[in-house]
Design a protein around this motif. Structure first.
Motif, PDB file in Angstrom:
ATOM      1  N   PHE A   1      42.200 -32.157   5.049  1.00 45.19           N
ATOM      2  CA  PHE A   1      43.180 -33.068   4.463  1.00 45.19           C
ATOM      3  C   PHE A   1      43.899 -32.464   3.266  1.00 45.19           C
ATOM      4  CE2 PHE A   1      45.134 -37.061   4.049  1.00 45.19           C
ATOM      5  CZ  PHE A   1      45.070 -37.502   2.738  1.00 45.19           C
ATOM      6  N   THR A   2      43.190 -31.849   2.355  1.00 48.33           N
ATOM      7  CA  THR A   2      43.826 -31.364   1.128  1.00 48.33           C
ATOM      8  C   THR A   2      44.730 -30.157   1.366  1.00 48.33           C
ATOM      9  OG1 THR A   2      41.873 -30.030   0.644  1.00 48.33           O
ATOM     10  CG2 THR A   2      41.955 -32.224  -0.329  1.00 48.33           C
TER      11      THR A   2
ATOM     12  N   SER B   1      42.195 -38.132   9.651  1.00 53.29           N
ATOM     13  CA  SER B   1      40.997 -37.406  10.049  1.00 53.29           C
ATOM     14  C   SER B   1      41.380 -36.298  11.020  1.00 53.29           C
ATOM     15  CB  SER B   1      39.977 -38.353  10.693  1.00 53.29           C
ATOM     16  OG  SER B   1      40.502 -38.933  11.870  1.00 53.29           O
TER      17      SER B   1
ATOM     18  N   ASN C   1      40.405 -39.189   2.145  1.00 53.41           N
ATOM     19  CA  ASN C   1      41.359 -38.828   3.205  1.00 53.41           C
ATOM     20  C   ASN C   1      42.322 -39.989   3.493  1.00 53.41           C
ATOM     21  OD1 ASN C   1      39.887 -36.481   3.304  1.00 53.41           O
ATOM     22  ND2 ASN C   1      39.666 -36.463   5.527  1.00 53.41           N
TER      23      ASN C   1
ATOM     24  N   ASN D   1      42.248 -37.857  -2.103  1.00 51.17           N
ATOM     25  CA  ASN D   1      41.680 -36.746  -1.343  1.00 51.17           C
ATOM     26  C   ASN D   1      40.173 -36.868  -1.165  1.00 51.17           C
ATOM     27  OD1 ASN D   1      44.178 -35.632  -0.920  1.00 51.17           O
ATOM     28  ND2 ASN D   1      43.974 -34.045  -2.497  1.00 51.17           N
TER      29      ASN D   1
END
Length: 113
Positions: free
Chosen positions: A29-30, A25, A77, A74
């Motif tokens: 993320f991607t 977090s 996360n 994804n």
């Protein structure tokens, strides 16, 4: 603020399997590759697996090639490390790594009969 939280470690017999998870977090993320490293007792840290942001590209250390599989979800996360045919030399604290050289607190894996 980047946060990485590992789970899933434990004691397993040689030849057994474990699945490590990492909840990420605090960053897009991607956009970032993720990785797993490990610190065996009395030895240097070793990066064992790496996965690109889309999940399409992966790399492994020779010591785990064919036995470990890194993956990511994804939508959640999450990053995973599936470890099969575990050996005593896989005993280590395993860390999830993210952007800006950040790392989680680690999860202990012990392979012993």
């Amino acid at each position: 603020q980047v946060q990485l939280v590992e789970s899933g470690g434990g004691l397993v017999q040689p030849g057994g399997s474990l699945r490590l998870s990492c909840a990420a977090s605090g960053f897009p993320f991607t956009d970032y590759a993720m990785k797993w490293s490990r610190l065996p007792p009395g030895k240097e840290r070793e990066q064992v697996a790496w996965i690109g942001g889309s999940g399409g590209h992966k790399n492994y250390a020779g010591s785990v090639q064919g036995r470990f599989t890194i993956s990511r979800d994804n939508t959640k996360n999450m990053v995973y490390l599936e470890m099969n045919n575990l050996k005593p030399e896989d005993t280590a604290t395993y860390y999830c790594g993210g952007p800006y050289d950040t790392w989680g607190q680690g999860t202990q894996v012990t392979v012993s009969s």
